[in-house]
Motif scaffolding. Structure first.
Motif, PDB file in Angstrom:
ATOM      1  N   LYS A  23      11.193  38.939 -23.994  1.00 61.46           N
ATOM      2  CA  LYS A  23      12.040  37.753 -24.188  1.00 61.46           C
ATOM      3  C   LYS A  23      13.266  37.794 -23.272  1.00 61.46           C
ATOM      4  N   GLY A  27      12.413  34.747 -21.371  1.00 58.43           N
ATOM      5  CA  GLY A  27      12.972  33.691 -22.195  1.00 58.43           C
ATOM      6  C   GLY A  27      11.909  32.892 -22.935  1.00 58.43           C
ATOM      7  N   GLU A  28      11.938  31.584 -22.763  1.00 56.53           N
ATOM      8  CA  GLU A  28      11.014  30.697 -23.477  1.00 56.53           C
ATOM      9  C   GLU A  28       9.592  30.751 -22.939  1.00 56.53           C
ATOM     10  N   ARG A  29       9.374  31.524 -21.884  1.00 59.02           N
ATOM     11  CA  ARG A  29       8.013  31.680 -21.362  1.00 59.02           C
ATOM     12  C   ARG A  29       7.248  32.797 -22.070  1.00 59.02           C
ATOM     13  N   SER A  31       5.652  33.586 -25.894  1.00 63.50           N
ATOM     14  CA  SER A  31       5.362  32.929 -27.164  1.00 63.50           C
ATOM     15  C   SER A  31       4.628  33.873 -28.102  1.00 63.50           C
ATOM     16  N   THR A  33       3.896  32.237 -31.192  1.00 62.72           N
ATOM     17  CA  THR A  33       3.462  31.240 -32.178  1.00 62.72           C
ATOM     18  C   THR A  33       1.958  31.340 -32.394  1.00 62.72           C
TER      19      THR A  33
END
Length: 185
Positions: A23, A27-29, A31, A33
């Motif tokens: 992370k 970052g947001e790349r 996941s 989920t």
């Protein structure tokens, strides 16, 4: 009917330190989920889905190096992911790990029609490549029956209906840039 994948090893707990490092780097790349993991934990094989613990979306060779190096430091498997069209189940995370999604590496870098060569990134699909080549008089002959990624086709020595005339991936790949298991190129 799906078939269970035989366990190769006991699935370990995913290291929190690795997730934090991924992370920090991506970052947001990155996941974790369920929907993204489910998408990356199934292919076209008859085997039951096997979800990775995390998915990293890369956009450069350096990104691949970073993800692989971090996973190597934590002794966590990596699973390259192209278009998910595998029939063999090789992208299933049978021991957990990190799926490295190559879809952000989908560019044609150069076309040399005179030399009959093209340089591409691993995430480009067969159809994307042929679309880029259509005005050059060239085409990419390997047709495994799916819109597979070039990286995946290279990794599995894909062939298909044109193999007798034009060969398999083995005869059509002249060179590769490869990230090794420790993150070196």
């Amino acid at each position: 009917m799906n078939h269970p994948v035989p366990p190769l090893a006991v699935r370990r707990t995913f290291p929190t330190a690795l997730l934090e490092a991924l992370k920090a780097a991506f970052g947001e790349r990155v996941s974790t989920t369920a929907a993204v993991r489910e998408h990356h934990g199934r292919d076209e094989s008859p085997f039951d889905p096997q979800l990775p613990d995390a998915v990293v979306f890369v956009t450069s060779t350096e990104d691949v190096q970073t993800a692989v190096r971090l996973c190597a430091e934590h002794n966590v498997p990596v699973i390259p992911y192209g278009n998910g069209s595998s029939l063999e189940g090789h992208l299933l995370a049978v021991q957990g790990g990190v799926s490295i999604d190559m879809s952000g590496l989908n560019q044609v870098l150069s076309i040399d029609a005179e030399d009959l060569t093209v340089t591409v990134q691993p995430g480009i699909s067969r159809k994307q490549l042929n679309e880029a080549l259509k005005d050059t008089g060239l085409f990419f002959p390997i047709d495994p029956g799916a819109d597979a990624s070039i990286g995946g086709m290279s990794a599995t020595r894909a062939s298909g209906t044109n193999a007798v005339r034009y060969g398999t991936m083995r005869e059509n790949v002249l060179g590769l840039t490869v990230v090794l298991a420790d993150g070196r190129v």
